[in-house]
Design a protein around this motif. Structure first.
Motif, short mmCIF file in Angstrom:
data_model
loop_
_atom_site.label_atom_id
_atom_site.label_comp_id
_atom_site.label_asym_id
_atom_site.label_seq_id
_atom_site.Cartn_x
_atom_site.Cartn_y
_atom_site.Cartn_z
N ASP A 144 9.67 24.88 14.76
CA ASP A 144 10.33 24.41 14.41
C ASP A 144 11.60 24.12 15.20
N GLY A 145 11.66 24.85 15.85
CA GLY A 145 13.41 24.96 17.22
C GLY A 145 14.54 25.76 16.18
N GLU A 151 12.10 17.32 19.34
CA GLU A 151 12.58 17.56 17.73
C GLU A 151 13.49 15.67 18.06
N ASN A 152 13.28 15.47 17.03
CA ASN A 152 13.46 13.78 17.24
C ASN A 152 13.07 12.53 18.19
#
Length: 728
Positions: A254-255, A626-627
């Motif tokens: 999830d970062g 991430e995106n």
């Protein structure tokens, strides 16, 4: 035990602003636990440290005595920094199979590479043994006698404290001799190299980016712990099996985001947070400039050869990196101490302490301590400078001088312990030399010698210089030594040391390289070292008294954590950007785009492997983006130092989110003065590590070993579930 009770009281006092600190994990209940939970942590202190159940401590071993590592699979897979495993990666490298340049990945257990002499050590239990160690010391007639009693008591505690036969007991000192803790440990000795990215990833930016932000370095490597059939420590054997850990860290996909909680668990080496102002001033004005200067001339000469010769680049890569690391750190440290007005801040703190001493009518006990410090450090200055210059020249930066000094110590062994000890030590030295001379170049060392000895002679206080060194032309001296000394290659050293003690000592003293080292060492040992040691002991006694006064008289909400000493610690904080100077703000996360922006084809520090470029251009990040962007590094407010390299960065739920590897240059003074405004630690994002292992290396079997989790997504899912129930 008034002092220890006060420590516990301070640890239990609630705080509302995170201000750094390196905390003993067995003492987290109370203030620290509350503060961590206020910062967002969802665990308890028992989840971090427990003797009776598995906890985070069981997944965080000391890596080879100098770094930290973490277990990330049920099969003993071990994660640490690329620079922590650098020596092992280098030792397996050749010009034909250059694992430093190309990386290394074992695709099955049989391909994993053994590393003789390498260890990892787990902490089993931590126990306060202060009363036992200080027993009887109040009756000591001198500080020297007191220290001897403490040493005997520590040994007694080590020998009498229970342990299993494969475990070891150690006692470590805290709060400058006011507290002592017993560590029961288990050390594993069969550690195998599993994977490492190429240096163009693991050391990306090399020395230019070292200690800097923004950073874009994949500073990681993978090893595996092996154990005997009972899962206990054992020497290397083909019969050994992968270690089954008591606990391993799940890896979060999830970062991170700004203000996320971060816990760094590891073995920080050395800090001096409670030095008096006069000591910090001396460090900035005298000691650091000397250490920086001598390493600068050594590095400059090595760099010239490394850029021209691939073989020398491989031979000197680890050595150069090791010397450059603290060279640059000391520069940043001095600048940070000046920028933050650390000396004036410490003077103000000392003034407040003296006011409290007076208010408590304790002037007889503590009133002269600051003036005593002033006198002691003034008398210590030249001896401390001599000690540091000798250490830098004869132990750290010139290999002929280091080898010669080890041989001088060998001669001392013969004089003090006899021929059998001499023979044993000689055999060990020859074995060490067999390895070290493999990575030695006389032509490089000769140039380094000339410049280092010139700096040494120019900066050493004159009373410690030999007559010959003052008068001799340094270029001529260098030519004489490197043209005639046997210390310039292993075969000659082996012949030099062949025979009995009398023969060896006779040959040594006829060798110009050894004769030079012996003359300088004798001068240092006779004129500098005895006074250095006595003054150091005097200052240490004052520091202990000063520390006692700080703890006894500080406000109840004071942040009094023990200095780092290589023992297991917890430091916690949050993901945060920072502003190093006016009109400049650094975001807390960097991405692969930044790696490409720095890319220079063929450059020593900023080249990239083609496959990584292809993955970037295709945006082929797998499940780790991430995106649509690939995170690389992030920063936080965790209070770290050397030894925290390789430390796991753990999220609020106990999952791995990153790998600690550095600090920002502006905040390297945090070893002496932590400033929450600019002190930041630098970490590799766990997703970048997974991306390199999976998409770049194709080592998906390693990913399959790990437990990958989505704690934030799970949290969001739970919230949606609760909202859905309420609507029903």
């Amino acid at each position: 035990m008034k002092l220890i009770r006060l420590f516990i009281f301070l640890l239990a006092f609630p705080m509302f602003a995170q201000q750094g600190g390196m905390w003993i994990p067995s003492l987290l209940e109370g203030m620290n636990e509350t503060e961590m939970q206020n910062l967002g942590m969802k665990m308890s202190a028992a989840d971090i440290y427990s003797v009776n159940q598995s906890s985070l401590k069981d997944a965080v071993p000391h890596f080879n005595g100098g770094c930290t590592s973490e277990v990330i699979s049920p099969k003993g897979l071990l994660l640490t920094n690329h620079h922590c495993g650098y020596g092992q990666i280098q030792s397996h490298s050749t010009v034909e199979n250059d694992y430093l340049a190309d990386g290394f990945w074992a695709m099955n257990l049989n391909e994993e590479l053994a590393n003789p002499g390498m260890t990892v050590t787990f902490i089993v239990e931590i126990t306060d043994v202060t009363e036992k160690v200080l027993e009887g010391t109040k009756n000591a007639s001198s500080e020297e006698e007191r220290q001897q009693m403490i040493d005997r008591n520590k040994q007694n505690v080590v020998e009498k404290s229970p342990k299993e036969k494969w475990q070891t007991n150690r006692v470590s000192t805290f709060y400058d001799g006011n507290q002592f803790m017993l560590f029961k440990v288990e050390t594993y000795k069969d550690i195998r190299l599993v994977g490492a990215p190429p240096s163009s990833v693991g050391k990306y930016g090399s020395d230019t980016d070292n200690w800097m932000w923004p950073r874009h370095t994949g500073d990681f490597s993978l090893f595996r712990i092996y154990a005997d059939k009972n899962n206990r420590p054992a020497e290397y054997s083909e019969e050994n099996v992968p270690y089954t850990p008591k606990h391993y860290l799940p890896v979060s996909l999830d970062g991170v985001a700004e203000d996320d909680f971060t816990l760094v668990f590891g073995f920080p080496g050395t800090t001096d947070e409670y030095l008096p102002a006069v000591a910090v001033e001396q460090l900035v004005e005298t000691i650091n400039p000397a250490r920086i200067g001598i390493r600068e001339v050594a590095l400059k000469e090595q760099d010239v050869f490394m850029r021209k010769d691939q073989q020398i680049k491989i031979q000197y890569a680890s050595k150069y990196s090791r010397i450059a690391n603290y060279y640059k750190k000391w520069i940043g440290e001095s600048q940070g101490l000046i920028k933050t007005d650390a000396v004036d801040i410490k003077k103000a703190q000392e003034k407040e302490l003296m006011q409290r001493i007076k208010a408590k009518d304790l002037e007889k006990q503590y009133g002269s301590i600051l003036s005593d410090f002033d006198t002691a450090y003034a008398e210590f200055k030249d001896y401390d400078l001599a000690y540091n210059l000798f250490s830098e020249a004869f132990i750290r930066n010139v290999e002929l001088l280091r080898n010669g000094f080890q041989l001088y110590q060998l001669e001392q062994v013969l004089e003090s312990r006899g021929e059998q000890s001499f023979t044993d030590r000689k055999a060990n030295l020859l074995e060490d030399y067999k390895s070290s001379y493999k990575d030695y170049s006389a032509k490089v060392d000769e140039k380094v010698f000339e410049k280092v000895i010139e700096f040494y002679a120019d900066n050493l206080p004159k009373q410690f210089l030999t007559d010959g060194l003052q008068q001799k032309n340094k270029a001529q001296l260098t030519q004489e030594i490197y043209g005639k000394s046997a210390l310039t290659d292993y075969a000659s050293v082996e012949k030099l040391m062949d025979g009995d003690a009398e023969e060896v000592i006779k040959r040594l003293n006829e060798d110009p390289g050894y004769a030079f080292v012996k003359k300088q060492a004798q001068k240092f040992y006779s004129d500098a070292l005895p006074t250095y040691r006595s003054k150091r002991m005097e200052i240490d006694a004052l520091q202990k008294e000063y520390m006692t006064a700080i703890v006894e008289l500080s406000p109840k909400d004071a942040r009094i954590f023990p200095n780092a000493n290589g023992t297991l610690r917890v430091t916690y904080g949050q993901v945060k950007g920072y502003s190093p100077k006016d009109a400049v703000y650094y975001e807390p996360v960097t991405y692969l785009e930044g790696v490409m922006e720095k890319y220079v084809e063929g450059d020593y520090e900023f080249d990239l492997p083609q496959k990584l470029i292809d993955l970037y251009e295709q945006k082929d990040y797998g499940k780790y983006d991430e995106n649509g962007k690939m995170p690389v590094n992030f920063i936080g407010t965790n209070h770290t130092t050397g030894g925290n390299s390789g430390s796991p960065v753990i999220d609020a739920h106990g999952n791995l989110i990153g790998l600690n590897f550095d600090r920002v240059w502006e905040g390297t003074m945090s070893d002496i003065y932590y400033d929450p405004v600019i002190s930041r630690n630098i970490m590799v994002d766990a997703r970048y590590i997974l991306f390199i292992i999976d998409k770049y290396a194709g080592a998906s079997h390693l990913i399959e070993e790990m437990k990958l989790v989505h704690p934030k997504q799970s949290k969001d899912a739970m919230k949606k579930k609760r909202r859905s129930k309420k609507r029903k």
